[in-house]
Design a protein around this motif. Structure first.
Motif, PDB file in Angstrom:
ATOM      1  N   GLY A  91       0.579  -1.387   0.361  1.00 35.02           N
ATOM      2  CA  GLY A  91       0.146  -0.226  -0.266  1.00 35.02           C
ATOM      3  C   GLY A  91       0.542   0.982   0.337  1.00 35.02           C
ATOM      4  O   GLY A  91       2.201   1.068   0.192  1.00 35.02           O
ATOM      5  N   GLU A  92       0.609   2.983   0.036  1.00 33.60           N
ATOM      6  CA  GLU A  92       0.759   4.017   0.309  1.00 33.60           C
ATOM      7  C   GLU A  92       0.485   5.211   0.437  1.00 33.60           C
ATOM      8  O   GLU A  92       0.337   6.026   1.154  1.00 33.60           O
ATOM      9  N   THR A  93       0.972   4.366   2.477  1.00 35.32           N
ATOM     10  CA  THR A  93       0.083   4.899   2.498  1.00 35.32           C
ATOM     11  C   THR A  93       1.107   5.529   4.259  1.00 35.32           C
ATOM     12  O   THR A  93       2.181   4.783   3.509  1.00 35.32           O
ATOM     13  N   LYS A  94       1.686   6.331   4.732  1.00 27.20           N
ATOM     14  CA  LYS A  94       2.141   6.698   5.204  1.00 27.20           C
ATOM     15  C   LYS A  94       3.487   6.088   6.111  1.00 27.20           C
ATOM     16  O   LYS A  94       4.320   5.886   6.007  1.00 27.20           O
ATOM     17  N   GLN A  95       2.673   5.459   7.012  1.00 25.45           N
ATOM     18  CA  GLN A  95       3.038   4.311   7.605  1.00 25.45           C
ATOM     19  C   GLN A  95       3.816   2.703   6.780  1.00 25.45           C
ATOM     20  O   GLN A  95       5.402   3.118   7.235  1.00 25.45           O
ATOM     21  N   ALA A  96       2.940   2.946   5.774  1.00 31.04           N
ATOM     22  CA  ALA A  96       3.691   1.883   4.950  1.00 31.04           C
ATOM     23  C   ALA A  96       4.972   2.102   3.891  1.00 31.04           C
ATOM     24  O   ALA A  96       5.770   1.702   3.750  1.00 31.04           O
ATOM     25  N   LYS A  97       4.920   3.479   3.665  1.00 32.47           N
ATOM     26  CA  LYS A  97       6.153   3.923   2.743  1.00 32.47           C
ATOM     27  C   LYS A  97       7.191   3.814   3.967  1.00 32.47           C
ATOM     28  O   LYS A  97       8.613   3.661   3.886  1.00 32.47           O
ATOM     29  N   HIS A  98       6.980   5.103   5.249  1.00 31.42           N
ATOM     30  CA  HIS A  98       7.858   4.612   5.882  1.00 31.42           C
ATOM     31  C   HIS A  98       8.500   3.363   6.523  1.00 31.42           C
ATOM     32  O   HIS A  98      10.270   3.388   6.586  1.00 31.42           O
ATOM     33  N   MET A  99       7.743   2.471   6.494  1.00 28.75           N
ATOM     34  CA  MET A  99       8.490   0.842   7.139  1.00 28.75           C
ATOM     35  C   MET A  99       9.534   0.628   5.600  1.00 28.75           C
ATOM     36  O   MET A  99      10.115  -0.105   6.070  1.00 28.75           O
TER      37      MET A  99
END
Length: 343
Positions: A91-99
């Protein structure tokens, strides 16, 4: 003429009798040989059939045990780091990108290529630390070589009068009462025996097999974690007694620990923190300091949720001796931990 015919007939009969006697002996020998061959082949067939059945049984049993071991294994085999990141953080959520960015940093800058997933329960960090100590063949801490750890429960209970250790909880088993002493003794025996056997094994593959076997048996591995918990409690009691009776300067670790309202003394530390480990909570930051201190290992933790901050890489304890071995952990949330691999 009659005499000649009679002589010829007699001679023929005698020749035929002699020939039959020879043929008869040969036939008997041949029949005996064929019977022996038949008996031998039958026995051989029976033996091979039994051997085949046994081999099939062993193969099936071995496959069953292997599947069971893999199914129960609390530290899984290695997987590709970036592949794991992609699967877990879609996905492209902020948390997913951060991880995903944090995992890429581990791969490119920290040279971590693989990881071993550790079972997500409240023994997670103890399991990840102890598995690495065993798999690397790390020896007992220096202080354990000088003392018999089997006597630590007895020392606290009788020599130092800590009757309150009867309130010690073994993970989900919240209360054991008078049985606590005996259970602690068994836990210490399990830790000492397994640690000594595995660290004495020099062959890496054999040591890995021993670790996989041990960490696929819940009843055995839980004893190890409870023994480590008790050793942590023992060190806290020792530090507290030294401070109280001799006025010695306090190690920074214990200054932090006793400064908390919830762990101002060993009893409150046990009741409010230690007893819940394995049941409802994992180790917090101070307990990680204590864990590294008592095991004499430098625990380097990569905290992915702290990526792009100074707390992305943290050492527990921050002050360690150069001769201590180093082990590494990876966490996404400071609760569940995995084992990063650099090769």
């Amino acid at each position: 003429g009659r005499h000649e015919v009679w002589s010829w007939t007699t001679a023929t009969k005698e020749s035929l009798c002699l020939l039959w006697q020879k043929v008869k002996v040969q036939l008997m020998l041949s029949m005996s040989f064929l019977a022996a061959v038949f008996w031998y082949c039958r026995r051989l067939y029976s033996f091979l059939a039994q051997l085949l059945k046994r081999q099939v049984f062993i193969m099936l049993w071995s496959n069953y045990l292997q599947r069971k071991l893999i199914r129960n294994l609390s530290v899984l085999t290695e997987v590709d780091l970036l592949g794991y990141s992609t699967r877990e953080w879609k996905g492209e959520t902020k948390q997913a990108k951060h991880m995903r960015e944090a995992y890429e940093e581990l791969f490119w800058s920290c040279h971590i290529k693989y990881l071993r997933q550790v079972r997500r329960d409240n023994y997670s960090v103890l399991r990840a630390v102890l598995f690495q100590i065993f798999s690397q063949g790390i020896l007992f801490p220096s202080w354990m070589k000088e003392r018999d750890i089997l006597k630590l429960p007895e020392k606290l209970l009788y020599s130092q009068g800590c009757n309150w250790i009867q309130q010690y909880s073994f993970g989900p088993e919240r209360y054991t009462g008078p049985n606590a002493f005996g259970k602690l003794r068994k836990c210490m025996e399990a830790l000492k025996t397994n640690w000594a056997e595995i660290s004495a094994t020099k062959d890496h593959e054999e040591r890995a097999h021993m670790c996989n076997t041990l960490f696929s048996d819940e009843s055995k591995e839980y004893k190890l974690y409870e023994a480590i918990k008790f050793i942590m409690l023992y060190e806290v009691v020792e530090a507290y007694e030294q401070i109280k009776n001799r006025g010695k300067p306090m190690h920074k670790l214990f200054s932090l620990l006793f400064a908390r309202d919830s762990s101002s003394d060993p009893l409150s530390f046990m009741m409010n923190h230690l007893n819940s480990i394995g049941d409802s909570i994992c180790l917090d930051q101070i307990e990680l300091f204590l864990l590294g201190y008592v095991l004499e290992v430098k625990i380097r933790v990569y905290r992915l949720h702290k990526f792009n901050t100074e707390e992305f890489q943290v050492n527990y304890p921050p002050e360690y001796r150069r001769e201590w071995n180093e082990i590494s952990l990876l966490t996404e949330d400071d609760r569940y931990y995995h084992i990063p691999l650099f090769r």
